[in-house]
Design an enzyme around this catalytic site. Structure first.
Site: not given
Ligand SMILES: *[C@@H]1O[C@H](CO)[C@@H](O)[C@H](O)[C@H]1NC(C)=O
Ligand SMILES: *[C@@H]1O[C@H](CO)[C@@H](O)[C@H](O)[C@H]1NC(C)=O
Ligand SMILES: *[C@@H]1O[C@H](CO)[C@@H](O)[C@H](O)[C@H]1NC(C)=O
Ligand SMILES: *[C@@H]1O[C@H](CO)[C@@H](O)[C@H](O)[C@H]1NC(C)=O
Ligand SMILES: *[C@@H]1O[C@H](CO)[C@@H](O)[C@H](O)[C@H]1NC(C)=O
Ligand SMILES: *[C@@H]1O[C@H](CO)[C@@H](O)[C@H](O)[C@H]1NC(C)=O
Ligand SMILES: *[C@@H]1O[C@H](CO)[C@@H](O)[C@H](O)[C@H]1NC(C)=O
Ligand SMILES: *[C@@H]1O[C@H](CO)[C@@H](O)[C@H](O)[C@H]1NC(C)=O
Ligand SMILES: *[C@@H]1O[C@H](CO)[C@@H](O)[C@H](O)[C@H]1NC(C)=O
Length: 852
Positions: A549, A661
């Site tokens: 996160p 990514d």
């Protein structure tokens, strides 16, 4: 001589040569093909024009010269620039009006003067006497055997002062070929001048300009697979315009020019002054623009400062001895004659100990790290497992004066004088210079240790000496370690982050030099970050990057930050974390998120990014209540920004990086909704020599993964292009590729986009509420580009430079092929069989509607 302070003013008008012959009088020889046959001849008032009307060949006479030559120039570029000369060493008399170029009876191309003397000939043996000569649209003049069709002679094998795209300079040792650019004698005299430019035969090869074929005049430094690392400021149009292909066994190396678009005219010229330039024809300005030139300052001239010294163009005087060295001749040096260079002030211990056997009582030599350097000439390259073994090799060989371990080159050592060293402001490489212990900076209390040594030496027997010395050595190393840690901790708060052993800058052999992979980023304190983010509260969570996160935080000083917390169960190991920290700190671009600091706390790894007010793209884009905040112009701006960021990663940055990514949650938005790519944790340094590299671990996000990556773990720049295409279609449609799956029609976002586009309903892909009539053309163009990017075969996909060009211009786009790869299917069952099924189904249904 170098023109001092020469600015690459822009635009720079570069009038070069004009033909003296009235061009009006010139008649084209054979209208269509650019071919000279045996029955034809070219006289003074005629020219040969290539089939596409691009190059022209004929007689010319440089301004204020009485000599006549056969040359090639651009047909449609007004400022006449001669790119090749046939008889540069055998000029004709300009007054000789009966001169002709023709194919002789033996099949060779010949130039004959008015008296039927052969002035110049291609001079090859022709088996069949039927030949013809062709001028191609690349500017290549070829003599062909009409019977076999093979090329017998080619002007590209005889370069003059100009490198055209399609042409090579370099060497092939097994074929005994050496191609160099060779300057003209003067602006109006094409005969070979003082300078030549080419590639050196060594490993890794270097770019050079020489005088008299052998004396270096300028050195571009070693080629690392993407750049010549002796040339700083690579993004000034230089990096993208040069390409070097090296044969694996180092038998050959050839340099050529890249032009991403055939309509660009880019050439490299070696001027009579020794200045090597790349220049671009700018149609709108009707002028040649110099995009790069060398040497650009006095330090660029080889050996300005002599051996063992360093040249810094921003200092006065520019030359200085390397640390630990003194001028060889102080008088000459003061007088500004630096050519004698410098010599060591203190002998190395290894030199003393072999001659005088007095090792005892002396500290061993060590290395001083010099940052941002142009590496010296005359290196020896060898394969080393890591920088540590490179260093040890150097330490163990007394003739080794320095070593370096540049990215993508590995171990380089110097066993002779250090020539042509330069201090760059940035873009340089670390050089580790071997110095005697006393020349190195020691903040330690030396007296104490010396006293100890004296006592020991005078009181204990010789056998004990060794033991105690060993003991002291160990103690000293421990102290040393403690000392350094204290130093590191000086600039971080008292309640400091724990440095894990891998991240530690400590190292048994290190003295002055930090390990190559140490980060210069500030290390932040965990407690401080916890306070800043209110103990990582859910309220402050602003998104999820690759492996954890991201939290909003506010430092005590008031600065807003974003903290990416990589939890211990995240897949990212210390290795990847280090990789990310190192990469990100080196990469800086408007469309890349900057990392401000990092922290390691036990198993916790944290990265501190600059704070982005508008969070990540997915939080807006895929939320139907918020997506109206992103009208089309903003989205288009975003697409362009992401493309530029990716182009920087792929081509323009100091490293070649594949993101691996790329996805919506990795795009952060600043106050003005400008996109910034984050999370390069998976990026690996791209070895240019291997088009596709095998990775040992598949990472990435389903839905954005290209077929070759998902199936075989193969990645390349083109895998990022695939992800970019998916992202682009997501930005257009506001729908997730991974979340969008229409079972009834067997569609995912890509096949849905494909269907709409082939049915000319492309605009249906887009949320109508944010579409205005003005934008439909760019929307369709983006969908088109997106579909080009998600083609199954990596080779079909455009590269990032082309994509940036496609997005910013009106150029025609090629037709995309249907994307057939649907990842949802193979996620649900056995990979290979499902893939082959999908593909075979599509092999049968080949009849695909043509896209418009
Ligand atoms: C070119 O010159 C030759 C002789 O020099 C002459 O016969 C011919 O007519 C000229 N052609 C043109 C097109 O001027
Ligand atoms: C080529 O060679 C043949 C014989 O070897 C000769 O008859 C012919 O004239 C030659 N052609 C030319 C153009 O010289
Ligand atoms: C070209 O031919 C001439 C005369 O036959 C000869 O002397 C010269 O060596 C040849 N040059 C080359 C480069 O073959
Ligand atoms: C170099 O020369 C050898 C032998 O002529 C040839 O086989 C090889 O293809 C050449 N390499 C390049 C890159 O031109
Ligand atoms: C150039 O090199 C040649 C041989 O390599 C030598 O004889 C000549 O003196 C050199 N000229 C200069 C100006 O250095
Ligand atoms: C510069 O110094 C070198 C020796 O260091 C000497 O050989 C040379 O003649 C000097 N050049 C000038 C122009 O004084
Ligand atoms: C140095 O030591 C070596 C053997 O260790 C010996 O052979 C040599 O003579 C010594 N040299 C001097 C100058 O003492
Ligand atoms: C040290 O380096 C030199 C130069 O490369 C080499 O000739 C010599 O063999 C090396 N010595 C050792 C001990 O490796
Ligand atoms: C190259 O650029 C021109 C305009 O700048 C464009 O018309 C042309 O289609 C482009 N060609 C390619 C192959 O991209």
């Amino acid at each position: 001589m170098i023109k001092k302070g020469k600015k690459m003013a822009w635009p720079r008008w570069d009038f070069f040569l004009f033909l003296m012959l009235g061009r009006m009088l010139l008649a084209q020889l054979s209208a269509a093909s650019g071919t000279l046959t045996q029955s034809q001849q070219l006289s003074l008032n005629q020219t040969l024009v290539s089939a596409g009307n691009i190059f022209e060949l004929g007689f010319f006479s440089p301004r204020s010269s009485k000599s006549l030559y056969i040359g090639i120039w651009f047909k449609n570029i007004p400022h006449q620039r001669i790119v090749w000369v046939a008889n540069r060493e055998d000029p004709l008399q300009a007054s000789d009006s009966d001169t002709i170029l023709k194919i002789g009876g033996d099949g060779n191309l010949i130039i004959m003067d008015g008296n039927q003397n052969i002035i110049w000939s291609t001079n090859i043996s022709v088996q069949s006497n039927k030949t013809s000569a062709v001028l191609t649209d690349k500017g290549e003049f070829i003599l062909k055997d009409d019977v076999t069709g093979s090329s017998l002679w080619d002007s590209f094998n005889y370069p003059c002062d100009t490198l055209l795209s399609g042409m090579n300079i370099g060497y092939n040792t097994s074929a005994g070929v050496r191609l160099v650019l060779s300057s003209w004698q003067a602006e109006n005299d094409p005969s070979p001048g003082k300078f030549t430019s080419g590639l050196s035969v060594e490993m890794p090869l270097q770019g050079f300009t020489w005088t008299n074929y052998s004396r270096p005049y300028w050195r571009g430094g070693p080629w690392d697979g993407a750049n010549f690392i002796g040339i700083p400021d690579v993004d000034k149009g230089y990096a993208s315009s040069i390409n070097v292909i090296v044969n694996k066994q180092q038998e050959s190396g050839f340099l050529s020019l890249n032009n991403f678009n055939d309509s660009d005219v880019i050439i490299m010229v070696l001027k009579p002054s020794g200045l090597l330039q790349t220049i671009l024809w700018v149609e709108e300005l009707n002028a040649w623009q110099v995009t790069w030139e060398a040497p650009g300052n006095p330090c660029d001239v080889y050996g300005t400062c002599g051996p063992n010294s360093v040249c810094d163009k921003n200092k006065s005087p520019v030359c200085d001895c390397l640390k630990g060295f003194v001028p060889k001749s102080t008088d000459e040096w003061i007088r500004g004659n630096w050519t004698g260079g410098c010599v060591r002030r203190t002998k190395l211990l290894c030199e003393i100990s072999t001659s005088e056997n007095t090792t005892n009582g002396y500290e061993s030599d060590n290395f001083l790290q010099l940052r941002e350097m142009k590496l010296p000439d005359h290196y020896t390259y060898f394969y080393a497992y890591d920088y540590q073994s490179c260093k040890e090799w150097c330490l163990n060989n007394c003739s080794c004066a320095a070593y370096a371990y540049p990215d993508r080159i590995d171990c380089m050592v110097w066993t002779s004088e250090l020539m042509d060293v330069q201090q760059f402001p940035s873009d340089g490489v670390d050089l580790f210079l071997r110095l005697a212990y006393s020349e190195l900076d020691h903040s330690l209390d030396e007296d104490k240790r010396k006293k100890k040594l004296i006592i020991v030496l005078t009181t204990v027997s010789s056998i004990l000496i060794l033991g105690i010395l060993g003991y002291i050595f160990c103690r000293w190393k421990v102290n040393q370690r403690g000392n350094r840690r204290n130093r590191v901790e000086d600039h971080i708060p008292a309640d400091k982050c724990q440095i894990s052993s891998e991240m530690s800058t400590d190292n048994l052999w290190e003295e002055q030099a930090l390990p190559k992979d140490s980060s210069e980023l500030p290390l932040l304190d965990f407690a401080k970050l916890a306070t800043a983010t209110d103990n990582f509260s859910e309220i402050n969570k602003i998104g999820a990057g690759g492996f954890g996160p991201v939290y909003k935080g506010k430092l005590e000083e008031g600065q807003m930050i974003a903290v990416k917390r990589l939890s211990s169960q995240s897949g990212q190991g210390i290795e990847e974390f280090k990789n990310e920290v190192l990469l990100i700190s080196k990469l800086q671009h408007r469309n890349l998120v900057r990392v401000l600091a990092y922290c390691v706390h036990g198993k916790e790894k944290l990265l501190v990014y600059e704070y982005m007010a508008n969070k990540s793209l997915d939080t807006l884009l895929f939320d139907s209540k918020k997506s109206h905040q992103l009208p089309w112009p903003k989205r288009f701006n975003m697409i362009q920004g992401i493309a530029r960021g990716l182009l920087y990663l792929h081509r323009d940055s100091c490293l070649r990086v594949i993101h691996r990514d790329l996805k919506a949650s990795n795009i952060l938005l600043d106050d003005d909704m400008n996109p910034k790519i984050s999370d390069f944790g998976l990026a690996r340094i791209f070895q240019v020599t291997q088009e596709l590299a095998n990775t040992n671990r598949i990472a990435g996000t389903f839905g954005y993964m290209s077929p070759e990556y998902a199936m075989g773990g193969l990645f390349s720049e083109k895998s990022d292009v695939y992800s970019f295409g998916v992202l682009l279609l997501e930005i257009v449609s506001g729908k997730r590729n991974s979340g969008y799956y229409d079972h009834e029609r067997d569609h995912n976002l890509l096949s849905y986009a494909w269907q709409l586009w082939t049915e000319s309903n492309g605009l249906d892909l887009m949320d109508k509420s944010i579409l205005d009539s003005d934008s439909s053309a760019t929307v369709l163009r983006c969908i088109h580009i997106g579909l080009l990017c998600v083609q199954d075969h990596a080779t079909d996909r455009p590269s990032m430079p082309s994509i940036v060009l496609m997005l910013s211009s009106e150029m025609d786009l090629p037709q995309p092929k249907q994307p057939t790869f649907i990842f949802q299917r193979w996620l649900n069952s056995d990979t290979q069989s499902q893939i082959s099924k999908t593909q075979s189904v599509n092999d049968i249904t080949v009849s695909v509607a043509e896209g418009r």
